[in-house]
Design a protein around this motif. Structure first.
Motif, mmCIF file in Angstrom:
data_model
loop_
_atom_site.group_PDB
_atom_site.id
_atom_site.type_symbol
_atom_site.label_atom_id
_atom_site.label_comp_id
_atom_site.label_asym_id
_atom_site.label_seq_id
_atom_site.Cartn_x
_atom_site.Cartn_y
_atom_site.Cartn_z
ATOM 1 N N CYS A 1 53.941 3.476 -6.767
ATOM 2 C CA CYS A 1 53.174 3.573 -5.518
ATOM 3 C C CYS A 1 52.053 2.533 -5.458
ATOM 4 C CB CYS A 1 52.600 4.975 -5.355
ATOM 5 S SG CYS A 1 53.855 6.225 -5.090
ATOM 6 N N GLY B 1 59.290 0.407 -4.958
ATOM 7 C CA GLY B 1 58.448 1.165 -4.045
ATOM 8 C C GLY B 1 58.585 0.730 -2.596
ATOM 9 N N LEU C 1 55.487 7.266 -11.207
ATOM 10 C CA LEU C 1 55.293 7.344 -9.761
ATOM 11 C C LEU C 1 54.007 6.653 -9.323
ATOM 12 C CD1 LEU C 1 56.419 10.992 -9.003
ATOM 13 C CD2 LEU C 1 57.484 8.897 -8.176
ATOM 14 N N VAL D 1 60.721 7.696 -2.688
ATOM 15 C CA VAL D 1 59.519 7.706 -3.522
ATOM 16 C C VAL D 1 58.481 8.643 -2.931
ATOM 17 C CG1 VAL D 1 57.581 6.291 -4.327
ATOM 18 C CG2 VAL D 1 59.896 5.429 -4.530
ATOM 19 N N CYS E 1 57.051 11.971 -4.754
ATOM 20 C CA CYS E 1 55.597 12.131 -4.935
ATOM 21 C C CYS E 1 55.128 13.472 -4.359
ATOM 22 C CB CYS E 1 54.839 10.990 -4.265
ATOM 23 S SG CYS E 1 54.896 9.442 -5.159
#
Length: 74
Positions: free
Chosen positions: A19, A52, A15, A59, A63
């Motif tokens: 990101c 992303g 992640l 996403v 997160c």
């Protein structure tokens, strides 16, 4: 502290990579320098930035859920 070899650590690392690469894709100078190659390690980072950018809502949800899990449930 998150163990890098656990399943949680791999998800958190993935992640963070997605990101970070999506953010770098939005900065014009970094996009040309950092995400111009599409082979090797730079290709993996390019693909993470595409994921992303295109899937920004899922996403962000993942997160947020992972942050809640790490801060509260674990």
């Amino acid at each position: 502290m998150t163990n890098a070899y656990s399943f949680e650590g791999i998800i958190i690392f993935g992640l963070l990579v997605v990101c970070t690469c999506a953010y770098m894709r939005r900065v014009p100078r970094l996009k040309q320098w950092f995400l111009s190659e599409k082979k090797g390690l730079m290709g993996v980072l390019y693909k993470a930035s595409v994921i992303g950018t295109r899937l920004h809502i899922p996403v962000a949800v993942v997160c947020t859920l992972m942050a809640v899990y790490v801060l509260i449930l674990r």
